[in-house]
Design a protein around this motif. Structure first.
Motif, PDB file in Angstrom:
ATOM      1  N   VAL A 160       0.837  -1.200   0.000  1.00 25.61           N
ATOM      2  CA  VAL A 160       0.000   0.000   0.000  1.00 25.61           C
ATOM      3  C   VAL A 160       0.872   1.251   0.000  1.00 25.61           C
ATOM      4  CG1 VAL A 160      -1.700   1.350   1.311  1.00 25.61           C
ATOM      5  CG2 VAL A 160      -1.985  -1.126   1.060  1.00 25.61           C
ATOM      6  N   LYS A 161       1.927   1.261   0.804  1.00 24.40           N
ATOM      7  CA  LYS A 161       2.826   2.427   0.850  1.00 24.40           C
ATOM      8  C   LYS A 161       3.422   2.697  -0.533  1.00 24.40           C
ATOM      9  CE  LYS A 161       4.139   1.354   5.503  1.00 24.40           C
ATOM     10  NZ  LYS A 161       5.176   0.726   6.301  1.00 24.40           N
ATOM     11  N   ILE A 162       3.892   1.653  -1.179  1.00 26.83           N
ATOM     12  CA  ILE A 162       4.482   1.812  -2.512  1.00 26.83           C
ATOM     13  C   ILE A 162       3.426   2.283  -3.496  1.00 26.83           C
ATOM     14  CG2 ILE A 162       5.500   0.565  -4.471  1.00 26.83           C
ATOM     15  CD1 ILE A 162       6.903  -1.222  -2.301  1.00 26.83           C
ATOM     16  N   TYR A 163       2.252   1.663  -3.451  1.00 20.44           N
ATOM     17  CA  TYR A 163       1.171   2.044  -4.357  1.00 20.44           C
ATOM     18  C   TYR A 163       0.799   3.510  -4.190  1.00 20.44           C
ATOM     19  CZ  TYR A 163      -3.381   2.550  -6.492  1.00 20.44           C
ATOM     20  OH  TYR A 163      -4.415   3.008  -7.251  1.00 20.44           O
ATOM     21  N   LEU A 164       0.634   3.949  -2.955  1.00 19.12           N
ATOM     22  CA  LEU A 164       0.207   5.326  -2.701  1.00 19.12           C
ATOM     23  C   LEU A 164       1.265   6.340  -3.130  1.00 19.12           C
ATOM     24  CD1 LEU A 164      -1.647   4.963   0.715  1.00 19.12           C
ATOM     25  CD2 LEU A 164      -2.626   5.069  -1.588  1.00 19.12           C
ATOM     26  N   LYS A 165       2.547   5.964  -3.066  1.00 18.32           N
ATOM     27  CA  LYS A 165       3.606   6.881  -3.498  1.00 18.32           C
ATOM     28  C   LYS A 165       3.631   7.029  -5.016  1.00 18.32           C
ATOM     29  CE  LYS A 165       6.852   6.289   0.301  1.00 18.32           C
ATOM     30  NZ  LYS A 165       8.152   5.756   0.717  1.00 18.32           N
ATOM     31  N   THR A 166       3.214   5.996  -5.727  1.00 22.68           N
ATOM     32  CA  THR A 166       3.324   6.005  -7.181  1.00 22.68           C
ATOM     33  C   THR A 166       1.992   6.173  -7.902  1.00 22.68           C
ATOM     34  OG1 THR A 166       3.191   3.583  -7.275  1.00 22.68           O
ATOM     35  CG2 THR A 166       5.394   4.554  -7.107  1.00 22.68           C
ATOM     36  N   ALA A 167       0.899   6.127  -7.177  1.00 18.94           N
ATOM     37  CA  ALA A 167      -0.426   6.203  -7.804  1.00 18.94           C
ATOM     38  C   ALA A 167      -0.662   7.574  -8.424  1.00 18.94           C
ATOM     39  CB  ALA A 167      -1.518   5.899  -6.790  1.00 18.94           C
ATOM     40  N   ALA A 168      -1.296   7.569  -9.580  1.00 18.76           N
ATOM     41  CA  ALA A 168      -1.635   8.823 -10.255  1.00 18.76           C
ATOM     42  C   ALA A 168      -2.769   9.547  -9.522  1.00 18.76           C
ATOM     43  CB  ALA A 168      -2.035   8.545 -11.694  1.00 18.76           C
ATOM     44  N   GLY A 180      -7.255   7.056   4.431  1.00 19.12           N
ATOM     45  CA  GLY A 180      -6.974   6.785   5.835  1.00 19.12           C
ATOM     46  C   GLY A 180      -6.378   5.384   5.949  1.00 19.12           C
ATOM     47  N   VAL A 181      -5.215   5.313   6.530  1.00 20.19           N
ATOM     48  CA  VAL A 181      -4.545   4.025   6.735  1.00 20.19           C
ATOM     49  C   VAL A 181      -4.358   3.837   8.232  1.00 20.19           C
ATOM     50  CG1 VAL A 181      -2.478   2.665   6.283  1.00 20.19           C
ATOM     51  CG2 VAL A 181      -3.345   4.208   4.523  1.00 20.19           C
ATOM     52  N   SER A 182      -4.854   2.726   8.747  1.00 17.89           N
ATOM     53  CA  SER A 182      -4.742   2.479  10.178  1.00 17.89           C
ATOM     54  C   SER A 182      -3.304   2.150  10.548  1.00 17.89           C
ATOM     55  CB  SER A 182      -5.644   1.315  10.590  1.00 17.89           C
ATOM     56  OG  SER A 182      -5.428   1.014  11.954  1.00 17.89           O
ATOM     57  N   GLU A 183      -2.805   2.851  11.538  1.00 18.99           N
ATOM     58  CA  GLU A 183      -1.463   2.584  12.056  1.00 18.99           C
ATOM     59  C   GLU A 183      -1.509   1.514  13.148  1.00 18.99           C
ATOM     60  OE1 GLU A 183       1.147   3.894  10.667  1.00 18.99           O
ATOM     61  OE2 GLU A 183      -0.020   5.183   9.347  1.00 18.99           O
ATOM     62  N   SER A 223      21.206  -0.375   6.104  1.00 22.48           N
ATOM     63  CA  SER A 223      20.899  -0.254   7.525  1.00 22.48           C
ATOM     64  C   SER A 223      21.792   0.799   8.189  1.00 22.48           C
ATOM     65  CB  SER A 223      21.074  -1.612   8.208  1.00 22.48           C
ATOM     66  OG  SER A 223      20.725  -1.519   9.565  1.00 22.48           O
ATOM     67  N   VAL A 224      23.083   0.736   7.916  1.00 22.13           N
ATOM     68  CA  VAL A 224      24.030   1.679   8.516  1.00 22.13           C
ATOM     69  C   VAL A 224      23.734   3.110   8.064  1.00 22.13           C
ATOM     70  CG1 VAL A 224      26.469   2.377   8.517  1.00 22.13           C
ATOM     71  CG2 VAL A 224      25.867  -0.011   8.899  1.00 22.13           C
ATOM     72  N   SER A 225      23.387   3.284   6.791  1.00 20.74           N
ATOM     73  CA  SER A 225      23.132   4.628   6.265  1.00 20.74           C
ATOM     74  C   SER A 225      21.780   5.189   6.707  1.00 20.74           C
ATOM     75  CB  SER A 225      23.178   4.610   4.737  1.00 20.74           C
ATOM     76  OG  SER A 225      22.040   3.957   4.208  1.00 20.74           O
ATOM     77  N   GLY A 226      20.911   4.322   7.240  1.00 23.32           N
ATOM     78  CA  GLY A 226      19.573   4.759   7.634  1.00 23.32           C
ATOM     79  C   GLY A 226      18.551   4.642   6.516  1.00 23.32           C
ATOM     80  N   GLU A 227      19.007   4.301   5.311  1.00 28.36           N
ATOM     81  CA  GLU A 227      18.088   4.189   4.168  1.00 28.36           C
ATOM     82  C   GLU A 227      17.088   3.050   4.343  1.00 28.36           C
ATOM     83  OE1 GLU A 227      19.668   4.911   0.021  1.00 28.36           O
ATOM     84  OE2 GLU A 227      21.551   4.626   1.142  1.00 28.36           O
ATOM     85  N   LEU A 228      17.520   1.950   4.943  1.00 25.42           N
ATOM     86  CA  LEU A 228      16.615   0.811   5.118  1.00 25.42           C
ATOM     87  C   LEU A 228      15.436   1.200   5.999  1.00 25.42           C
ATOM     88  CD1 LEU A 228      16.073  -2.140   4.454  1.00 25.42           C
ATOM     89  CD2 LEU A 228      17.390  -2.774   6.472  1.00 25.42           C
ATOM     90  N   GLU A 229      15.710   1.892   7.081  1.00 30.06           N
ATOM     91  CA  GLU A 229      14.609   2.354   7.962  1.00 30.06           C
ATOM     92  C   GLU A 229      13.689   3.301   7.217  1.00 30.06           C
ATOM     93  OE1 GLU A 229      13.948   4.743  12.154  1.00 30.06           O
ATOM     94  OE2 GLU A 229      15.925   3.895  11.721  1.00 30.06           O
ATOM     95  N   GLN A 230      14.263   4.178   6.396  1.00 29.58           N
ATOM     96  CA  GLN A 230      13.443   5.114   5.617  1.00 29.58           C
ATOM     97  C   GLN A 230      12.576   4.366   4.610  1.00 29.58           C
ATOM     98  OE1 GLN A 230      15.739   7.972   3.446  1.00 29.58           O
ATOM     99  NE2 GLN A 230      13.954   8.988   2.602  1.00 29.58           N
ATOM    100  N   ILE A 231      13.130   3.369   3.944  1.00 32.95           N
ATOM    101  CA  ILE A 231      12.386   2.587   2.954  1.00 32.95           C
ATOM    102  C   ILE A 231      11.222   1.860   3.619  1.00 32.95           C
ATOM    103  CG2 ILE A 231      12.506   0.557   1.451  1.00 32.95           C
ATOM    104  CD1 ILE A 231      15.446   1.456   0.840  1.00 32.95           C
ATOM    105  N   LEU A 232      11.454   1.325   4.805  1.00 40.58           N
ATOM    106  CA  LEU A 232      10.440   0.518   5.486  1.00 40.58           C
ATOM    107  C   LEU A 232       9.522   1.318   6.396  1.00 40.58           C
ATOM    108  CD1 LEU A 232      12.685  -2.543   6.448  1.00 40.58           C
ATOM    109  CD2 LEU A 232      11.152  -2.315   4.488  1.00 40.58           C
ATOM    110  N   SER A 233       9.783   2.612   6.542  1.00 36.77           N
ATOM    111  CA  SER A 233       9.004   3.422   7.479  1.00 36.77           C
ATOM    112  C   SER A 233       7.621   3.735   6.930  1.00 36.77           C
ATOM    113  CB  SER A 233       9.721   4.717   7.823  1.00 36.77           C
ATOM    114  OG  SER A 233       9.710   5.583   6.707  1.00 36.77           O
ATOM    115  N   VAL A 234       6.714   4.040   7.838  1.00 36.22           N
ATOM    116  CA  VAL A 234       5.346   4.439   7.470  1.00 36.22           C
ATOM    117  C   VAL A 234       5.370   5.917   7.153  1.00 36.22           C
ATOM    118  CG1 VAL A 234       3.000   4.634   8.291  1.00 36.22           C
ATOM    119  CG2 VAL A 234       4.393   2.697   8.999  1.00 36.22           C
ATOM    120  N   GLN A 235       4.981   6.260   5.926  1.00 38.49           N
ATOM    121  CA  GLN A 235       4.930   7.686   5.555  1.00 38.49           C
ATOM    122  C   GLN A 235       3.748   7.947   4.705  1.00 38.49           C
ATOM    123  OE1 GLN A 235       8.594   9.010   3.906  1.00 38.49           O
ATOM    124  NE2 GLN A 235       9.745   8.413   5.684  1.00 38.49           N
TER     125      GLN A 235
END
Length: 125
Positions: free
Chosen positions: A62-70, A76-79, A113-125
């Protein structure tokens, strides 16, 4: 935010995430309240057309879809509502080639993981 919030709802189920019978069991709803969607885009189309009240899918998809959807709509997404979790993994038959592949994947995961990118990729946004 709770399964009780959707008990009388119609729900589009991403068939890539779960089968209809298991979804009905997880949500404690009747199977006829669930509409199978071949793709996540189809599930959101059903939601946009007001043919369903909710979408059931993997949160990462869903996160990927919402970032790329036209479609610029905000959904509303339940956390807090989670029906289960899984751990992804890669399993390979042991060989020289797969050992190199696994080492490469592990090295890239460590870098991310060390650069913090993995957390950013997997984070809820």
């Amino acid at each position: 935010h709770d399964v009780a919030d959707i008990e009388n709802s119609y729900i589009a189920v991403d068939q890539g995430a779960i089968n209809i019978g298991r979804a009905a069991e997880q949500l404690s709803v009747e199977v006829d309240q669930l509409l199978p969607a071949q793709t996540l885009a189809q599930a959101f189309l059903l939601l946009n057309q007001k043919r369903v009240d909710a979408v059931m899918a993997f949160d990462g998809d869903v996160k990927i879809y919402l970032k790329t959807a036209a479609d610029p709509r905000a959904y509303g997404v339940s956390e807090t509502l989670s029906l289960g979790s899984s751990q992804d993994s890669v399993i390979c038959r042991r060989s020289e080639t797969t050992e190199l592949f696994i080492s490469h994947v592990n090295a890239k995961l460590r870098e991310l993981s060390v650069s913090g990118e993995l957390e950013q990729i997997l984070s809820v946004q």
